[in-house]
Write a protein that holds these residues in place. Structure first.
Motif, mmCIF file in Angstrom:
data_model
loop_
_atom_site.group_PDB
_atom_site.id
_atom_site.type_symbol
_atom_site.label_atom_id
_atom_site.label_comp_id
_atom_site.label_asym_id
_atom_site.label_seq_id
_atom_site.Cartn_x
_atom_site.Cartn_y
_atom_site.Cartn_z
ATOM 1 N N LEU A 1 0.805 -1.215 0.000
ATOM 2 C CA LEU A 1 0.000 0.000 0.000
ATOM 3 C C LEU A 1 0.840 1.268 0.000
ATOM 4 C CD1 LEU A 1 -2.826 -1.061 2.489
ATOM 5 C CD2 LEU A 1 -2.924 -0.957 -0.006
ATOM 6 N N ASP A 2 2.129 1.128 -0.024
ATOM 7 C CA ASP A 2 3.038 2.276 -0.101
ATOM 8 C C ASP A 2 2.793 3.274 1.030
ATOM 9 O OD1 ASP A 2 5.098 3.812 -1.208
ATOM 10 O OD2 ASP A 2 3.712 4.995 -2.438
ATOM 11 N N LEU A 3 2.611 2.743 2.241
ATOM 12 C CA LEU A 3 2.391 3.601 3.404
ATOM 13 C C LEU A 3 3.648 3.782 4.253
ATOM 14 C CD1 LEU A 3 -1.138 2.385 4.550
ATOM 15 C CD2 LEU A 3 -0.546 4.674 3.740
ATOM 16 N N LYS A 4 4.689 3.068 3.934
ATOM 17 C CA LYS A 4 5.908 3.167 4.724
ATOM 18 C C LYS A 4 6.479 4.580 4.661
ATOM 19 C CE LYS A 4 10.282 0.841 5.655
ATOM 20 N NZ LYS A 4 11.209 -0.259 5.250
ATOM 21 N N GLY A 5 6.690 5.166 5.832
ATOM 22 C CA GLY A 5 7.248 6.506 5.913
ATOM 23 C C GLY A 5 6.243 7.620 5.731
ATOM 24 N N ARG A 6 4.991 7.283 5.462
ATOM 25 C CA ARG A 6 3.957 8.309 5.308
ATOM 26 C C ARG A 6 3.605 8.910 6.666
ATOM 27 N NH1 ARG A 6 3.069 9.823 -0.058
ATOM 28 N NH2 ARG A 6 3.309 7.976 -1.363
ATOM 29 N N GLY A 7 3.246 10.172 6.672
ATOM 30 C CA GLY A 7 2.837 10.833 7.901
ATOM 31 C C GLY A 7 1.325 10.814 8.029
ATOM 32 N N VAL A 8 0.830 10.170 9.078
ATOM 33 C CA VAL A 8 -0.613 10.001 9.257
ATOM 34 C C VAL A 8 -1.041 10.520 10.623
ATOM 35 C CG1 VAL A 8 -2.524 8.365 9.273
ATOM 36 C CG2 VAL A 8 -0.539 7.925 7.812
ATOM 37 N N LEU A 9 -2.129 11.249 10.660
ATOM 38 C CA LEU A 9 -2.693 11.778 11.897
ATOM 39 C C LEU A 9 -4.015 11.062 12.159
ATOM 40 C CD1 LEU A 9 -3.038 15.615 12.622
ATOM 41 C CD2 LEU A 9 -4.660 13.934 13.459
ATOM 42 N N VAL A 10 -4.160 10.452 13.336
ATOM 43 C CA VAL A 10 -5.394 9.749 13.701
ATOM 44 C C VAL A 10 -5.942 10.338 14.992
ATOM 45 C CG1 VAL A 10 -6.471 7.533 14.271
ATOM 46 C CG2 VAL A 10 -4.550 7.600 12.650
ATOM 47 N N THR A 11 -7.169 10.843 14.962
ATOM 48 C CA THR A 11 -7.780 11.366 16.182
ATOM 49 C C THR A 11 -8.606 10.273 16.867
ATOM 50 O OG1 THR A 11 -9.836 12.156 15.132
ATOM 51 C CG2 THR A 11 -7.934 13.646 15.120
ATOM 52 N N GLY A 12 -8.818 10.447 18.162
ATOM 53 C CA GLY A 12 -9.543 9.427 18.923
ATOM 54 C C GLY A 12 -8.824 8.100 18.896
ATOM 55 N N ALA A 13 -7.491 8.159 18.981
ATOM 56 C CA ALA A 13 -6.668 6.973 18.746
ATOM 57 C C ALA A 13 -6.383 6.133 19.986
ATOM 58 C CB ALA A 13 -5.328 7.402 18.126
ATOM 59 N N SER A 14 -6.874 6.547 21.142
ATOM 60 C CA SER A 14 -6.491 5.838 22.367
ATOM 61 C C SER A 14 -7.253 4.545 22.607
ATOM 62 C CB SER A 14 -6.666 6.759 23.581
ATOM 63 O OG SER A 14 -8.024 7.114 23.748
ATOM 64 N N LYS A 15 -8.384 4.354 21.912
ATOM 65 C CA LYS A 15 -9.178 3.147 22.142
ATOM 66 C C LYS A 15 -10.068 2.853 20.943
ATOM 67 C CE LYS A 15 -12.673 5.822 24.652
ATOM 68 N NZ LYS A 15 -13.400 5.995 25.936
ATOM 69 N N GLY A 16 -10.704 1.704 20.984
ATOM 70 C CA GLY A 16 -11.688 1.343 19.978
ATOM 71 C C GLY A 16 -11.181 1.343 18.555
ATOM 72 N N LEU A 17 -12.006 1.862 17.641
ATOM 73 C CA LEU A 17 -11.665 1.839 16.227
ATOM 74 C C LEU A 17 -10.507 2.775 15.893
ATOM 75 C CD1 LEU A 17 -15.209 1.642 14.589
ATOM 76 C CD2 LEU A 17 -13.650 -0.206 15.239
ATOM 77 N N GLY A 18 -10.361 3.855 16.643
ATOM 78 C CA GLY A 18 -9.230 4.747 16.418
ATOM 79 C C GLY A 18 -7.911 4.064 16.722
ATOM 80 N N ARG A 19 -7.903 3.311 17.799
ATOM 81 C CA ARG A 19 -6.704 2.551 18.171
ATOM 82 C C ARG A 19 -6.404 1.500 17.107
ATOM 83 N NH1 ARG A 19 -5.403 -2.120 20.874
ATOM 84 N NH2 ARG A 19 -3.540 -2.044 22.206
ATOM 85 N N ALA A 20 -7.446 0.810 16.641
ATOM 86 C CA ALA A 20 -7.261 -0.208 15.610
ATOM 87 C C ALA A 20 -6.710 0.407 14.327
ATOM 88 C CB ALA A 20 -8.584 -0.911 15.332
ATOM 89 N N ALA A 21 -7.206 1.596 13.976
ATOM 90 C CA ALA A 21 -6.721 2.277 12.778
ATOM 91 C C ALA A 21 -5.261 2.677 12.921
ATOM 92 C CB ALA A 21 -7.578 3.515 12.504
ATOM 93 N N ALA A 22 -4.904 3.244 14.072
ATOM 94 C CA ALA A 22 -3.517 3.666 14.298
ATOM 95 C C ALA A 22 -2.562 2.477 14.235
ATOM 96 C CB ALA A 22 -3.406 4.365 15.652
ATOM 97 N N ARG A 23 -2.955 1.365 14.855
ATOM 98 C CA ARG A 23 -2.111 0.167 14.849
ATOM 99 C C ARG A 23 -1.957 -0.391 13.432
ATOM 100 N NH1 ARG A 23 -3.476 -4.188 16.813
ATOM 101 N NH2 ARG A 23 -1.452 -4.945 17.497
ATOM 102 N N ALA A 24 -3.052 -0.425 12.683
ATOM 103 C CA ALA A 24 -3.000 -0.966 11.326
ATOM 104 C C ALA A 24 -2.111 -0.108 10.424
ATOM 105 C CB ALA A 24 -4.411 -1.062 10.749
#
Length: 251
Positions: free
Chosen positions: A3-26
């Motif tokens: 997916l060519d995401l290596k080194g990309r800068g990504v901002l995820v809000t609501g990242a401490s739990k639930g779906l936000g956490r899952a998104a940040a980890r993925a």
């Protein structure tokens, strides 16, 4: 698929739990450098310690404070070196009979679930245009914004508004190579659904409404976020992806 995401800068809000956490980890698992934003510092630091290919940078922000939200794009560039993707996940869903709801609660839902998305998207969009390399925004909405839910009038209204904001900005910013999409999750087994998952009778009743006859695991959410955050989705914009085990399809 790379997916060519290596080194990309990504901002995820609501990242401490639930779906936000899952998104940040993925996303970090695909090699992205993630600015994980939430109000709970302890949970963010725990997330940042997890072994992933990329790196997770915790950052505390109150999504009710527009000045703090507007500054997040600059914070991401400062911490990550670049900003390519924003995942607007932070949200609240207070349940109440609307006849009895304090309108201050309604205002707070709109502030966090709609205004914060608009403020951060504007800040990120300006940064993307300035960079000249495009960008991607993924707004996490809800099936409640499509169908409406009793006792969740404010939440349903806010998610419906977020869906229309997604479509409007996708149309307006396509010429800048900025893709904006939304994901509408249904029933996921997160902390927010603890009352349902912790009560066998209520859980059985909830699951009967889902054609897949189960609630989803948060880990099933991450791959779709990663795809929409990637350069593989550069011609995908203004779409709303429902991920609910077929629940809205039967309506």
């Amino acid at each position: 698929m790379d997916l060519d995401l290596k080194g990309r800068g990504v901002l995820v809000t609501g990242a401490s739990k639930g779906l936000g956490r899952a998104a940040a980890r993925a996303l970090a698992g695909e090699g992205a450098d993630v600015l994980a934003v939430a109000r709970t510092e302890a949970s963010l630091r725990k997330l940042a310690e997890e072994p992933v290919l990329g790196k997770i940078h915790p950052y505390v922000c109150d999504m009710r404070d527009r000045a703090q939200v507007a500054a997040l794009a600059d914070v991401a560039v400062e911490r990550l070196g670049r900003l390519d993707v924003v995942v607007n996940n932070a949200g609240i869903a207070p349940a109440a009979n609307f006849l009895e709801m304090d309108m201050a609660v309604f205002d707070e839902v709109m502030e966090i679930n709609v205004a914060a998305i608009a403020v951060l998207s504007q800040a990120a969009g300006r940064r993307f245009v300035e960079q000249g390399s495009g960008g991607r925004i993924v707004n996490i909405v809800s099936t409640s914004g499509i169908l409406g839910k009793a006792a969740l009038a404010a939440y349903s209204a806010s998610k419906g508004a977020a869906i229309q904001l997604t479509k409007a900005l996708a149309a307006e910013w396509a010429r800048h190579d900025i893709q904006i999409n939304a994901i509408a999750p249904g029933a996921f087994s997160t902390e927010a659904q603890a009352y349902v998952t912790g009560n066998p009778d209520i859980l059985a009743k909830r699951v009967r409404k889902i054609p897949a006859r189960r609630m989803a695991d948060p880990e099933e959410f991450g791959p779709l976020v990663c795809y929409l955050s990637s350069t593989k989705a550069k011609f995908v914009s203004g779409a709303v992806y429902v991920i609910d085990g077929g629940e809205t399809a039967k309506q």
